[in-house]
Motif scaffolding. Sequence first.
Motif, PDB file in Angstrom:
ATOM      1  N   ASN A   1       0.823  -1.211   0.000  1.00 56.37           N
ATOM      2  CA  ASN A   1       0.000   0.000   0.000  1.00 56.37           C
ATOM      3  C   ASN A   1       0.859   1.263   0.000  1.00 56.37           C
ATOM      4  O   ASN A   1       0.557   2.226  -0.715  1.00 56.37           O
ATOM      5  CB  ASN A   1      -0.975  -0.012   1.174  1.00 56.37           C
ATOM      6  CG  ASN A   1      -2.080  -1.035   0.975  1.00 56.37           C
ATOM      7  OD1 ASN A   1      -2.536  -1.259  -0.139  1.00 56.37           O
ATOM      8  ND2 ASN A   1      -2.492  -1.689   2.049  1.00 56.37           N
TER       9      ASN A   1
ATOM     10  N   LYS B   1      -0.672  -1.875  -5.074  1.00 57.49           N
ATOM     11  CA  LYS B   1      -1.839  -2.766  -5.074  1.00 57.49           C
ATOM     12  C   LYS B   1      -2.574  -2.760  -6.413  1.00 57.49           C
ATOM     13  O   LYS B   1      -2.800  -3.817  -7.008  1.00 57.49           O
ATOM     14  CB  LYS B   1      -2.788  -2.386  -3.934  1.00 57.49           C
ATOM     15  CG  LYS B   1      -3.988  -3.292  -3.800  1.00 57.49           C
ATOM     16  CD  LYS B   1      -4.818  -2.898  -2.580  1.00 57.49           C
ATOM     17  CE  LYS B   1      -6.031  -3.749  -2.415  1.00 57.49           C
ATOM     18  NZ  LYS B   1      -6.793  -3.388  -1.193  1.00 57.49           N
TER      19      LYS B   1
ATOM     20  N   ASN C   1      -7.198  -4.525   4.505  1.00 52.46           N
ATOM     21  CA  ASN C   1      -6.671  -3.915   3.276  1.00 52.46           C
ATOM     22  C   ASN C   1      -5.897  -4.908   2.407  1.00 52.46           C
ATOM     23  O   ASN C   1      -4.925  -4.543   1.753  1.00 52.46           O
ATOM     24  CB  ASN C   1      -5.782  -2.705   3.599  1.00 52.46           C
ATOM     25  CG  ASN C   1      -6.544  -1.634   4.323  1.00 52.46           C
ATOM     26  OD1 ASN C   1      -7.657  -1.307   3.944  1.00 52.46           O
ATOM     27  ND2 ASN C   1      -5.968  -1.109   5.379  1.00 52.46           N
TER      28      ASN C   1
END
Length: 184
Positions: free
Chosen positions: A101, A106, A135
């Motif tokens: 991230n 991503k 996430n």
Amino acid sequence: MRRMLLTSTGFDNKKFEKMFIEEVGKAPADIKVLFIPTAANDPESKEVVPFCFQDLTGAGLLPENIFTYDLDYVIDKDTVANYDGIYFCGGSSAHLMEAINNANFKDTLLEAVDNGLFFIGVSAGSVICSSSIENSLSVFDNPLKPHCKENLTPNGPLPAPGTQINISDNQAVWVHGDILEVIE
């Protein structure tokens, strides 16, 4: 089309090595792979990184065709498109996902995988595809637990969303297009 091999121990099961080579469809010496050791952030997991690299060279890939990317800078999708596969080592899945991230990787990664980049996950590198951590890459809505010795998820289609998947060191989750299954 997505091709993702989510393992506990990489190519310890030689069927997985063979599957990777066949799916990429090139001579091993011509295959180029991004090698991601980022999850190995403690002494124990760092000791395993050379064995992960050995998975690739043992399959016939040339060391000069294996590019180590530690998620320490932003890499663009055109660069990623030059590779046939991406190999994520084990360690800390939370640390790995945070690095993905932070490097804004991503979306680039998921787009590349959708366009045919072969994804190999080892332990934490597999867990980031599941719903086990926040996430995550969210490839499937099941928590994933690698290195299990009992209560294994049987080979075949993934269980209902939300049900934990327990894989042994000899099993993997295989994502091939829209097909998701546990294999051995």
